[in-house]
Write an enzyme that holds these catalytic residues in place. Structure first.
Site, PDB file in Angstrom:
ATOM      1  N   GLU A 152     -21.923  29.574   6.943  1.00 23.19           N
ATOM      2  CA  GLU A 152     -23.207  30.404   7.072  1.00 23.19           C
ATOM      3  C   GLU A 152     -22.524  31.521   7.844  1.00 23.19           C
ATOM      4  O   GLU A 152     -21.954  31.699   8.976  1.00 23.19           O
ATOM      5  CB  GLU A 152     -23.893  29.709   8.097  1.00 23.19           C
ATOM      6  CG  GLU A 152     -25.266  30.264   8.398  1.00 23.19           C
ATOM      7  CD  GLU A 152     -26.024  29.574   9.617  1.00 23.19           C
ATOM      8  OE1 GLU A 152     -26.490  30.258  10.573  1.00 23.19           O
ATOM      9  OE2 GLU A 152     -26.179  28.424   9.490  1.00 23.19           O
ATOM     10  N   CYS A 211     -29.552  32.820  14.499  1.00 23.02           N
ATOM     11  CA  CYS A 211     -29.213  33.009  13.111  1.00 23.02           C
ATOM     12  C   CYS A 211     -30.508  33.522  12.336  1.00 23.02           C
ATOM     13  O   CYS A 211     -30.591  33.830  11.045  1.00 23.02           O
ATOM     14  CB  CYS A 211     -28.341  31.942  12.611  1.00 23.02           C
ATOM     15  SG  CYS A 211     -28.979  30.468  12.614  1.00 23.02           S
TER      16      CYS A 211
END
Length: 508
Positions: A245, A282
């Site tokens: 990620e 995020c």
């Protein structure tokens, strides 16, 4: 590669607090991986794996005060945020224990021999087995839920894979504490401690992804760091899956109807989402398409008021703080960009939240304004004001892959369906009339998206995260005595299976 001390650093002052450990040498990484690999057979028993996960959750809960104190000292995230993160972490561990108990993740499929088919079918029996040792790279912004005891570790252990965790340099003491609790959980459930091993150091992270006994990797971090490790994983003599990620802009589209209906509420909600955790989530909404005109002006006014009330805060470390200050300064200097609330340095160690505005037309073609379409980690968002619906499509067509994409729309908005269709290729989670910060740990959750959000199509949150650490194997025409119990006709373990194309028990 020489050993170097690892220090716990106070993010509020940037000064070292205490020496925690030393950076692992290449030989130490090799020993760590080999120790984890030697522990693989002990994880074969799913009952023991489930017990390990639940015991780890219990020990983390028992050590709650110590864990939160250590994490706050290293990250400045605060006891309230960290208490919630610890609860999420232990819930993940227990949820994966339930996944292991249920057994559906094995995806067992049995097709009996059928000579009447053209061509004939042999007897085929398929299930999934663990890949092997998994390298886990801890995240800076989640010292618990995406670090040593986090979702990558929990899902890998649930799959039957030992883990070697590379601690994040922003929270080495927290990493050591959590690793010790997981290793204690292993001892208490009769497993080798080395089902979880911890290493420190940048070079150790590179050595880890290159080690021939590492079978897969999970990473949460920057595009630059993640891409370098991804490339190293692909360049190995035997490439391995790298589930990274990396970065996400998390675009938001606000229709004219939504702004006319509830501009003030949207502005306030956006402010809360983009400043949550000092903008270090995020899933922070980092780019917003909002209408020009009176309704859009009301929204910007509401956003201005709410962001202006946000107190300066401490980011995870001074390197991130410096990058944020430099990044917002570079963006604010672009032609046509305005700052209703100027983001930047709030003090010697803090940052102030803010946001930038720009005409959407500036982003419809290549140019220096492309910088506004890149993630800026910290409490800032970019509001692009569009004049026509065509400008929305032109800008969306230029966005990179994302974890989330959000639409704020009004009831019976005729453009809503088309906008959802335009947003869907951009992200792994599409929200309507909500905010993306906050990722529910639920079976239907998907936390991933097109590159650079992630390097694979998998999720790192939710029950299906376990699939990253498994591979399918089919046995053809194997005598029952040579089959694992899971694939035998009598189903001695009572697992959910599909037999001859139907769920077992529904054959008739």
């Amino acid at each position: 590669m020489g050993a170097a001390p690892v220090w716990s650093v106070d993010p509020r002052t940037g000064k070292p607090r205490e020496q925690v450990a030393v950076e692992a040498t290449a030989d130490e990484v090799d020993r760590a991986v080999r120790a984890a690999d030697a522990a693989r057979p002990a994880l074969a028993d799913r009952t023991v794996r489930a017990a390990l996960l639940r015991t780890a959750a219990d020990l983390l809960d028992e050590a709650r005060d110590h864990v939160i104190e250590a994490a706050d000292a290293e990250t400045a995230l605060g006891p309230v945020r960290l208490t919630g993160e610890l609860a999420r972490t232990t819930a993940q561990l227990r949820a994966f224990a339930d996944v292991v108990d249920e057994g559906a993740f094995l995806d067992i499929r049995i097709d009996h021999e059928d000579a009447g088919r053209t061509p004939p079918w042999p007897d085929l029996r398929r299930w999934k087995i663990p890949l092997g040792v998994v390298a886990v790279y801890s995240a800076s912004n989640f010292p618990l839920a995406f670090s040593v005891p986090g979702g990558d570790t929990a899902s890998a252990l649930a799959a039957g894979c030992p883990v070697v965790v590379k601690a994040h340099p922003d929270h080495p003491a927290t990493s050591e504490l959590c690793a010790s609790l997981l290793r204690r959980a292993a001892r208490q459930t009769g497993l080798p401690e080395d089902v979880v091993v911890l290493v420190h150091g940048f070079d150790a992270g590179v050595e880890l992804v290159r080690h021939p006994l590492v079978a897969a990797a999970g990473f949460t971090g920057s595009v630059r760091g993640g891409r370098a490790l991804f490339d190293a994983a692909a360049a190995r003599p035997t490439p391995i899956p790298f589930h990274g990620e990396l970065g996400s802009l998390n675009p938001v589209v606000i229709t004219e109807g939504a702004a006319a209906e509830r501009a003030e509420a949207i502005g306030t909600g956006l402010a809360g989402s983009m400043t949550l955790g000092e903008g270090q989530f995020c899933t922070k909404p980092g780019f917003v398409l909002a209408p020009a005109g009176d309704a859009g002006d009301r929204l910007v006014k509401s956003l201005t008021a709410a962001v202006s009330e946000t107190e300066p805060g401490v980011m995870l470390d001074h390197r991130m703080r410096d990058a944020f200050v430099a990044g917002v300064g570079e963006r604010a200097a672009l032609d046509g960009v305005e700052a209703p609330v100027t983001p930047g340095a709030g003090g010697e160690h803090t940052v102030s939240a803010g946001f930038l505005t720009v005409p959407a037309g500036r982003l419809a073609a290549d140019g220096p304004h492309d910088l506004l379409l890149e993630e800026c980690f910290g409490p800032v968002t970019v509001v692009a004001r569009y004049e026509t619906p065509d400008e929305i499509g032109a800008v969306l067509s230029r966005l990179p892959g994302n974890l989330t994409a959000t639409l704020h729309t009004a009831d019976d908005d005729p453009a809503a369906a088309g906008l959802v269709a335009a947003l869907t290729p951009l992200a792994g989670r599409i929200l309507v009339n909500g905010w993306p910060t906050g990722v529910a740990v639920a079976p239907a959750q998907h936390h991933g998206g097109p590159y650079p959000a992630t390097t694979s199509t998998s999720t790192s949150v939710g029950a299906t995260a376990i699939e990253r650490w498994l591979r399918p194997v089919t046995y053809q025409s194997a005598p029952p005595a040579l089959l694992p119990p899971e694939l035998r006709d009598d189903n001695p373990l009572g697992l959910p299976r599909r037999v001859d194309g139907r769920p077992e028990g529904l054959e008739g």
